[in-house]
Design a protein around this motif. Structure first.
Motif, PDB file in Angstrom:
ATOM      1  N   LEU A 157       0.826  -1.207   0.000  1.00 10.82           N
ATOM      2  CA  LEU A 157       0.000   0.000   0.000  1.00 10.82           C
ATOM      3  C   LEU A 157       0.866   1.266   0.000  1.00 10.82           C
ATOM      4  O   LEU A 157       0.557   2.237  -0.713  1.00 10.82           O
ATOM      5  N   THR A 160       2.937   1.509  -3.611  1.00 11.44           N
ATOM      6  CA  THR A 160       2.221   1.503  -4.889  1.00 11.44           C
ATOM      7  C   THR A 160       1.538   2.842  -5.114  1.00 11.44           C
ATOM      8  O   THR A 160       0.694   3.261  -4.315  1.00 11.44           O
ATOM      9  N   ARG A 161       1.926   3.498  -6.192  1.00  8.22           N
ATOM     10  CA  ARG A 161       1.326   4.794  -6.521  1.00  8.22           C
ATOM     11  C   ARG A 161      -0.068   4.632  -7.130  1.00  8.22           C
ATOM     12  O   ARG A 161      -0.979   5.405  -6.845  1.00  8.22           O
ATOM     13  N   THR A 162      -0.243   3.613  -7.981  1.00  4.14           N
ATOM     14  CA  THR A 162      -1.535   3.376  -8.621  1.00  4.14           C
ATOM     15  C   THR A 162      -2.594   3.068  -7.567  1.00  4.14           C
ATOM     16  O   THR A 162      -2.351   2.306  -6.635  1.00  4.14           O
ATOM     17  N   GLN A 163      -3.753   3.690  -7.710  1.00  5.13           N
ATOM     18  CA  GLN A 163      -4.853   3.409  -6.775  1.00  5.13           C
ATOM     19  C   GLN A 163      -5.408   2.021  -7.093  1.00  5.13           C
ATOM     20  O   GLN A 163      -6.110   1.819  -8.079  1.00  5.13           O
ATOM     21  N   ALA A 166      -9.492  -0.004  -8.165  1.00  7.10           N
ATOM     22  CA  ALA A 166     -10.471   0.953  -8.694  1.00  7.10           C
ATOM     23  C   ALA A 166     -10.476   0.872 -10.220  1.00  7.10           C
ATOM     24  O   ALA A 166      -9.414   0.928 -10.849  1.00  7.10           O
ATOM     25  N   GLN A 169      -8.731   4.008 -12.207  1.00 10.70           N
ATOM     26  CA  GLN A 169      -7.289   4.121 -12.052  1.00 10.70           C
ATOM     27  C   GLN A 169      -6.556   2.923 -12.637  1.00 10.70           C
ATOM     28  O   GLN A 169      -5.509   3.064 -13.285  1.00 10.70           O
ATOM     29  N   GLU A 173      -3.960   2.827 -15.805  1.00 14.45           N
ATOM     30  CA  GLU A 173      -2.593   2.304 -15.685  1.00 14.45           C
ATOM     31  C   GLU A 173      -2.313   1.218 -16.714  1.00 14.45           C
ATOM     32  O   GLU A 173      -1.212   1.151 -17.286  1.00 14.45           O
TER      33      GLU A 173
END
Length: 493
Positions: A157, A160-163, A166, A169, A173
Motif C-alpha cells: 500500500l 504503490t502509486r496506482t490506486q 479501482a 485508475q 494504468e
C-alpha cells in the motif's frame, strides 16, 4: 472566399447561397481559432500518396476486457497428486470454482520451471483458444498486473502509486503503463508507435469504435494521429449535406482552406490543414475498406464487427501504405459481482468464435505470422466469492497473446499459490495473497509489452526505456522477444 461562394449560389437561389455561407463559416479557421488568417489564394498542396511500403508488415492488437475479467476461471491449474494445485483452487474458490467437466485440458509441460503444474485447463467455452494453444499459436501469462515497484504484503500500500482495485485508475494504468507519469499524457501503444515512427516505419494507429485515450496517445507531432474507425465502417464525408443535391461544398472548402502565408495564424493553419487532410483520409479509408472483402465466416455481434474492421484494415495495409499497424479494441462487461460463472460463460461464448474467425481470416490473408493479439483487463478478481455468487476487484490476473509467430503452448509467469501449505494448513494465505485471493502480480504489464515492442522492431535499450519508462524500476523481470516469439530474425528488417 465565403462571400464569393455565397454570391455565386445566391445569384440563382438565395436559400442555397445562405446555406453554403453558413456551412463555410462554421468550418472556417477563423471560427475555430484565434489570430488572423492570411491566405495566399493558392491551392493547398495534396497530401502525399500512400505508396506501398517495401518493409515486412507487422501489427499488434490490444484487446481490453473492460470491467475486470475473472481470469482465474479462464486459466485453471489442473494437477492432482503431490501438487494438488486443482484441489487447492477448488477449495479456495468454493462455489466459483470450475468443475472438472467445465475445463478443457492443456499441456503446460514446455513452460518455464516456475510454473506450478504441467497440466492446466481452460474454461470449456474457449474451444477455439484451446485449439490455438495446442497448435502453438497462443501463450498465457500468469499473474500479470500493474506493478509500480517490487512490493510485499507488508508494504504494497505504501509503495504503490496506482490506486489499486479501482476501475478508472487501474484501467488508466493498463493503458498508460507509466505509473509515475514520466511521459505524461501518453499511452503504451502511443509510445510504441512513436518509437516505430522514429525508426522510419510507416505507422497506422487505430482505435475501433471509441476514443482510446490514453492508450494510443503519443508525443505531439511525432506519429500520425490515431484514427477512430466505427465497427460499422467509415461514414463518408457528406459533400452535399442538404436537400439541394447539386450543392457540393468541397470546391468552396478547398478554396476557403487554401494555402496560407508566412505570417498567418499557426492555429488557423493547423485547423485548415487538418480539415482537408481529414476529408482526404476519409475518402481513402472509405475506398480501401469498401473494396476489401473477407474470407472467414465471422459470427454476429458488436465484438465480431470490431474484428472484421481490424481484419479489413490489415488486409488493406498495402493500399494505406503502412508497415506497422497498432490497434486498440475493447470488450466490456466483465465486472461480475453477481452470478460470475453464469455471466462469464456468456462473455466467453461470444469471445471465442470471434477470435477463431479472426485467426482463420488472418491465415487466409497470409498475415497470421505477422500479427499478434494481446489481451488485458483492469485487474484480476478475488478468488473467494461474495454473497451474490460473484467476485470482487483484485489485482494480478491471467491473460494471453496469440499469433502465428507466438511461441505458444506455454504459460509464462508464476501461477500463485492461494494458501501457504495446502492441504496441511487451510488458513495461512500464500506469500502473494493479500486477502481473499487478491494476488500481488509477479510480472508487470511492462514485461509483456517489452517483448512485443522488440518483436515490432524496437530493439535499442534507450528506445525500450521510452516505450516503457518504468520497466527497470517496476520490480518485475522483463519477458524477452525470444520468450514470446519464434521469429527473432524476421523482426529486425
Amino acid at each position: 472566399a465565403i462571400e464569393s461562394a455565397y454570391k455565386a449560389e445566391a445569384a440563382t437561389n438565395a436559400t442555397k447561397g445562405l446555406l453554403l455561407a453558413q456551412q463555410l463559416i462554421i468550418s472556417s479557421a477563423e471560427f475555430h481559432s484565434t489570430g488572423l488568417v492570411k491566405r495566399t489564394l493558392e491551392k493547398r498542396s495534396e497530401p502525399p500518396s500512400n505508396a506501398q511500403s517495401p518493409r515486412p508488415y507487422k501489427a499488434v492488437i490490444m484487446l481490453m476486457f473492460d470491467g475486470g475479467m475473472d481470469s482465474y476461471n479462464m486459466l485453471v491449474p489442473g494437477c492432482n497428486g503431490a501438487s494438488r494445485s486443482y484441489d487447492e483452487y477448488a477449495f479456495y474458490r468454493g462455489e466459483l470454482a470450475l468443475q472438472k467437466d467445465e475445463i478443457l485440458p492443456i499441456d503446460a509441460s514446455a513452460s518455464p520451471s516456475s510454473t506450478i503444474c504441467d497440466t492446466f485447463g481452460l474454461h470449456n467455452s474457449l474451444k477455439g483458444v484451446q485449439e490455438s494453444y495446442v497448435a502453438g499459436d497462443t501463450v498465457f501469462f500468469a499473474n500479470i498486473g500493474a506493478l509500480n515497484r517490487a512490493v510485499t504484503k507488508s508494504n504494497y500500500l505504501e509503495e504503490t502509486r496506482t490506486q489499486l482495485f479501482a476501475h478508472n485508475q487501474m484501467q488508466t494504468e493498463v493503458k498508460q503503463v507509466d505509473p509515475f507519469l514520466k511521459s505524461p499524457g501518453t499511452g503504451v501503444l502511443g509510445r510504441l508507435t512513436d518509437a516505430l515512427t522514429a525508426l522510419k516505419f510507416r505507422t497506422g494507429p487505430f482505435s475501433i469504435e471509441e476514443n482510446s485515450a490514453p492508450t494510443l496517445s503519443g508525443q505531439p507531432g511525432v506519429s500520425p494521429p490515431s484514427v477512430i474507425v466505427s465497427r460499422d465502417g467509415v461514414t463518408p464525408f457528406d459533400e452535399k449535406p442538404h436537400k439541394f443535391d447539386e450543392l457540393d461544398v468541397i470546391p468552396s472548402l478547398e478554396e476557403l482552406h487554401g494555402a496560407t502565408g508566412l505570417h498567418s495564424s499557426l492555429f488557423g493553419e493547423t485547423w485548415s490543414s487538418s480539415v482537408l487532410t481529414a476529408i482526404t483520409q476519409n475518402k481513402d479509408m472509405e475506398h480501401s475498406l469498401g473494396s476489401t472483402t473477407l474470407s472467414a465466416d465471422f459470427p454476429k455481434g458488436a465484438l465480431s464487427e470490431k474484428f472484421q474492421i481490424i481484419s479489413k484494415l490489415i488486409k488493406s495495409q498495402d493500399q494505406r501504405g503502412t508497415d506497422r499497424d497498432v490497434f486498440y479494441a475493447s470488450y466490456a462487461g466483465w465486472d461480475h459481482h453477481k452470478d460470475m460463472k453464469h455471466y462469464m460463460r456468456q462473455k466467453l461464448d461470444e469471445l471465442d468464435p470471434v477470435l477463431d474467425a479472426f485467426r482463420t481470416e488472418m491465415k487466409a490473408q497470409g498475415k497470421w505470422d505477422q500479427v499478434v493479439l494481446v489481451t488485458a483487463s483492469d485487474f484480476g478478481r478475488t478468488l473467494t466469492p461474495n454473497s451474490m455468487k460473484g467476485s470482487d476487484h483484485a489485482w494480478g490476473g491471467h491473460y494471453f497473446a496469440m499469433g502465428g509467430s507466438v511461441k505458444g503452448k506455454r504459460i509464462l509467469g508464476d501461477y500463485p499459490k492461494m494458501l501457504n501449505d495446502f492441504p496441511q494448513d487451510l488458513f495461512t494465505l500464500g506469500p502473494l495473497n493479500v486477502d481473499r485471493g487478491r494476488m500481488i502480480p509477479t510480472h508487470s504489464n511492462d514485461a509483456v509489452w517489452s517483448a512485443i515492442a522488440q518483436w515490432m522492431g524496437v530493439a535499442e535499450e534507450h528506445m525500450l526505456d521510452e516505450v516503457l519508462p518504468n520497466r527497470k524500476d517496476c520490480g518485475s523481470p522483463m519477458f524477452r522477444e525470444s520468450d514470446l516469439f519464434d521469429t527473432a530474425e524476421y523482426i529486425r528488417t
